[in-house]
Motif scaffolding. Sequence first.
Motif, PDB file in Angstrom:
ATOM      1  N   PRO A 218      -1.924 -22.962 -24.530  1.00  0.00           N
ATOM      2  CA  PRO A 218      -1.778 -22.559 -23.034  1.00  0.00           C
ATOM      3  C   PRO A 218      -3.068 -21.903 -22.421  1.00  0.00           C
ATOM      4  CG  PRO A 218      -0.408 -20.892 -24.549  1.00  0.00           C
ATOM      5  CD  PRO A 218      -1.266 -21.940 -25.423  1.00  0.00           C
ATOM      6  N   GLU A 219      -3.119 -22.486 -21.067  1.00  0.00           N
ATOM      7  CA  GLU A 219      -4.206 -22.153 -20.160  1.00  0.00           C
ATOM      8  C   GLU A 219      -4.223 -20.558 -20.102  1.00  0.00           C
ATOM      9  OE1 GLU A 219      -7.076 -23.501 -17.663  1.00  0.00           O
ATOM     10  OE2 GLU A 219      -5.883 -24.641 -18.808  1.00  0.00           O
ATOM     11  N   SER A 220      -3.420 -19.717 -20.326  1.00  0.00           N
ATOM     12  CA  SER A 220      -3.255 -18.356 -20.365  1.00  0.00           C
ATOM     13  C   SER A 220      -4.172 -17.844 -21.613  1.00  0.00           C
ATOM     14  CB  SER A 220      -1.633 -17.837 -20.334  1.00  0.00           C
ATOM     15  OG  SER A 220      -1.262 -18.080 -21.360  1.00  0.00           O
ATOM     16  N   PHE A 221      -4.062 -18.508 -22.683  1.00  0.00           N
ATOM     17  CA  PHE A 221      -4.804 -17.955 -23.875  1.00  0.00           C
ATOM     18  C   PHE A 221      -6.411 -18.066 -23.450  1.00  0.00           C
ATOM     19  CE2 PHE A 221      -7.508 -18.975 -27.396  1.00  0.00           C
ATOM     20  CZ  PHE A 221      -7.250 -17.752 -28.090  1.00  0.00           C
ATOM     21  N   TYR A 222      -7.089 -19.238 -22.712  1.00  0.00           N
ATOM     22  CA  TYR A 222      -8.099 -19.325 -22.712  1.00  0.00           C
ATOM     23  C   TYR A 222      -8.594 -18.429 -21.638  1.00  0.00           C
ATOM     24  CZ  TYR A 222      -8.306 -23.561 -25.119  1.00  0.00           C
ATOM     25  OH  TYR A 222      -8.281 -24.749 -26.286  1.00  0.00           O
ATOM     26  N   ASP A 223      -7.858 -17.965 -20.575  1.00  0.00           N
ATOM     27  CA  ASP A 223      -7.911 -16.953 -19.555  1.00  0.00           C
ATOM     28  C   ASP A 223      -8.224 -15.711 -20.151  1.00  0.00           C
ATOM     29  OD1 ASP A 223      -7.749 -19.026 -17.385  1.00  0.00           O
ATOM     30  OD2 ASP A 223      -5.947 -18.469 -17.010  1.00  0.00           O
ATOM     31  N   GLU A 224      -7.260 -15.483 -21.226  1.00  0.00           N
ATOM     32  CA  GLU A 224      -7.251 -14.122 -22.014  1.00  0.00           C
ATOM     33  C   GLU A 224      -8.615 -14.095 -22.778  1.00  0.00           C
ATOM     34  OE1 GLU A 224      -5.074 -12.185 -25.746  1.00  0.00           O
ATOM     35  OE2 GLU A 224      -4.058 -13.599 -24.820  1.00  0.00           O
ATOM     36  N   LEU A 225      -9.145 -15.005 -23.231  1.00  0.00           N
ATOM     37  CA  LEU A 225     -10.212 -15.423 -24.085  1.00  0.00           C
ATOM     38  C   LEU A 225     -11.434 -14.917 -23.202  1.00  0.00           C
ATOM     39  CD1 LEU A 225     -11.955 -16.083 -26.650  1.00  0.00           C
ATOM     40  CD2 LEU A 225     -11.725 -18.388 -25.907  1.00  0.00           C
ATOM     41  N   ILE A 226     -11.609 -15.520 -22.072  1.00  0.00           N
ATOM     42  CA  ILE A 226     -12.715 -15.399 -21.078  1.00  0.00           C
ATOM     43  C   ILE A 226     -12.688 -13.992 -20.702  1.00  0.00           C
ATOM     44  CG2 ILE A 226     -13.500 -15.745 -18.793  1.00  0.00           C
ATOM     45  CD1 ILE A 226     -12.389 -18.837 -19.165  1.00  0.00           C
ATOM     46  N   ALA A 227     -11.676 -13.114 -20.673  1.00  0.00           N
ATOM     47  CA  ALA A 227     -11.658 -11.998 -20.286  1.00  0.00           C
ATOM     48  C   ALA A 227     -12.080 -10.873 -21.280  1.00  0.00           C
ATOM     49  CB  ALA A 227     -10.220 -11.500 -19.701  1.00  0.00           C
ATOM     50  N   PHE A 228     -11.739 -11.367 -22.572  1.00  0.00           N
ATOM     51  CA  PHE A 228     -12.027 -10.657 -23.889  1.00  0.00           C
ATOM     52  C   PHE A 228     -13.433 -10.609 -24.103  1.00  0.00           C
ATOM     53  CE2 PHE A 228     -12.621  -9.963 -28.232  1.00  0.00           C
ATOM     54  CZ  PHE A 228     -11.889  -8.910 -28.628  1.00  0.00           C
ATOM     55  N   VAL A 229     -14.073 -11.781 -24.002  1.00  0.00           N
ATOM     56  CA  VAL A 229     -15.557 -11.963 -24.062  1.00  0.00           C
ATOM     57  C   VAL A 229     -15.977 -11.266 -23.204  1.00  0.00           C
ATOM     58  CG1 VAL A 229     -17.327 -13.705 -24.338  1.00  0.00           C
ATOM     59  CG2 VAL A 229     -15.226 -14.107 -25.627  1.00  0.00           C
ATOM     60  N   ASP A 230     -15.789 -11.452 -21.788  1.00  0.00           N
ATOM     61  CA  ASP A 230     -16.571 -10.750 -20.978  1.00  0.00           C
ATOM     62  C   ASP A 230     -16.444  -9.233 -21.075  1.00  0.00           C
ATOM     63  OD1 ASP A 230     -18.065 -10.906 -18.386  1.00  0.00           O
ATOM     64  OD2 ASP A 230     -16.057  -9.773 -17.511  1.00  0.00           O
ATOM     65  N   HIS A 231     -15.535  -8.446 -21.627  1.00  0.00           N
ATOM     66  CA  HIS A 231     -15.304  -7.195 -21.681  1.00  0.00           C
ATOM     67  C   HIS A 231     -16.169  -6.839 -22.977  1.00  0.00           C
ATOM     68  CE1 HIS A 231     -13.581  -3.245 -22.455  1.00  0.00           C
ATOM     69  NE2 HIS A 231     -13.262  -3.574 -23.601  1.00  0.00           N
ATOM     70  N   LYS A 232     -16.218  -7.669 -24.044  1.00  0.00           N
ATOM     71  CA  LYS A 232     -17.359  -7.359 -25.230  1.00  0.00           C
ATOM     72  C   LYS A 232     -18.442  -7.485 -24.974  1.00  0.00           C
ATOM     73  CE  LYS A 232     -15.243  -6.828 -29.043  1.00  0.00           C
ATOM     74  NZ  LYS A 232     -14.912  -5.456 -29.900  1.00  0.00           N
ATOM     75  N   VAL A 233     -18.870  -8.342 -24.157  1.00  0.00           N
ATOM     76  CA  VAL A 233     -20.245  -8.524 -23.767  1.00  0.00           C
ATOM     77  C   VAL A 233     -20.776  -7.475 -22.991  1.00  0.00           C
ATOM     78  CG1 VAL A 233     -21.928 -10.017 -22.373  1.00  0.00           C
ATOM     79  CG2 VAL A 233     -20.245 -11.150 -23.787  1.00  0.00           C
ATOM     80  N   LYS A 234     -20.146  -6.952 -21.917  1.00  0.00           N
ATOM     81  CA  LYS A 234     -20.545  -5.784 -21.259  1.00  0.00           C
ATOM     82  C   LYS A 234     -20.531  -4.504 -22.106  1.00  0.00           C
ATOM     83  CE  LYS A 234     -18.683  -7.690 -16.876  1.00  0.00           C
ATOM     84  NZ  LYS A 234     -17.671  -7.625 -15.622  1.00  0.00           N
ATOM     85  N   ARG A 235     -19.656  -4.526 -22.881  1.00  0.00           N
ATOM     86  CA  ARG A 235     -19.820  -3.196 -23.833  1.00  0.00           C
ATOM     87  C   ARG A 235     -21.076  -3.335 -24.904  1.00  0.00           C
ATOM     88  NH1 ARG A 235     -15.698   0.421 -24.789  1.00  0.00           N
ATOM     89  NH2 ARG A 235     -16.417   0.612 -27.105  1.00  0.00           N
ATOM     90  N   ARG A 236     -21.424  -4.545 -25.364  1.00  0.00           N
ATOM     91  CA  ARG A 236     -22.610  -4.551 -25.931  1.00  0.00           C
ATOM     92  C   ARG A 236     -24.031  -4.408 -25.130  1.00  0.00           C
ATOM     93  NH1 ARG A 236     -22.664  -9.764 -30.200  1.00  0.00           N
ATOM     94  NH2 ARG A 236     -21.163  -8.537 -31.747  1.00  0.00           N
ATOM     95  N   GLU A 237     -23.908  -4.662 -23.798  1.00  0.00           N
ATOM     96  CA  GLU A 237     -24.970  -4.669 -22.885  1.00  0.00           C
ATOM     97  C   GLU A 237     -25.339  -3.196 -22.741  1.00  0.00           C
ATOM     98  OE1 GLU A 237     -24.077  -6.801 -19.582  1.00  0.00           O
ATOM     99  OE2 GLU A 237     -24.944  -8.814 -20.605  1.00  0.00           O
ATOM    100  N   LEU A 238     -24.146  -2.235 -22.676  1.00  0.00           N
ATOM    101  CA  LEU A 238     -24.193  -0.963 -22.622  1.00  0.00           C
ATOM    102  C   LEU A 238     -24.535  -0.352 -23.775  1.00  0.00           C
ATOM    103  CD1 LEU A 238     -21.149  -0.467 -19.897  1.00  0.00           C
ATOM    104  CD2 LEU A 238     -23.831  -0.473 -19.508  1.00  0.00           C
ATOM    105  N   GLY A 239     -24.807  -0.888 -24.933  1.00  0.00           N
ATOM    106  CA  GLY A 239     -24.924  -0.069 -26.165  1.00  0.00           C
ATOM    107  C   GLY A 239     -23.679   0.503 -26.761  1.00  0.00           C
ATOM    108  N   LEU A 240     -22.260   0.085 -26.308  1.00  0.00           N
ATOM    109  CA  LEU A 240     -21.166   0.901 -26.811  1.00  0.00           C
ATOM    110  C   LEU A 240     -20.776   0.125 -28.055  1.00  0.00           C
ATOM    111  CD1 LEU A 240     -19.376   1.296 -23.226  1.00  0.00           C
ATOM    112  CD2 LEU A 240     -20.981   3.034 -24.840  1.00  0.00           C
ATOM    113  N   GLU A 241     -21.333  -1.212 -28.396  1.00  0.00           N
ATOM    114  CA  GLU A 241     -20.874  -1.708 -29.589  1.00  0.00           C
ATOM    115  C   GLU A 241     -22.075  -2.209 -30.458  1.00  0.00           C
ATOM    116  OE1 GLU A 241     -17.903  -4.812 -29.113  1.00  0.00           O
ATOM    117  OE2 GLU A 241     -16.619  -3.125 -28.172  1.00  0.00           O
TER     118      GLU A 241
END
Length: 98
Positions: free
Chosen positions: A75-98
């Motif tokens: 479903p399209e909703s899965f891909y949207d969830e994936l994009i949001a998840f990746v964006d969140h993880k990338v931001k956390r890595r940039e801030l040094g939280l992961e």
Amino acid sequence: MAKTRKIPLRKSLVSGEIIDKRDLLRIVKTKEGEVFIDPTGKKNGRGAYIKLANEEALEAKKRRVFNRSFSMEIPESFYDELIAFVDHKVKRRELGLE
């Protein structure tokens, strides 16, 4: 003598690069046909990987790579969830939280 550990390598469905598993995000399909994001990389099921990068998530949606990999309509909703998840993880890595 010091013990050496093998670094597991996996191939990104989007870029085709073979890289360290720790830099990838695993998507899993269970026997029952459920597809979900596996941030631990350890859940049971058929796994497919993309790099943990916003461009990869967007390209995965554009090319619908998991539809082919898992031989089913995702479903399209899965891909949207994936994009949001990746964006969140990338931001956390940039801030040094992961």
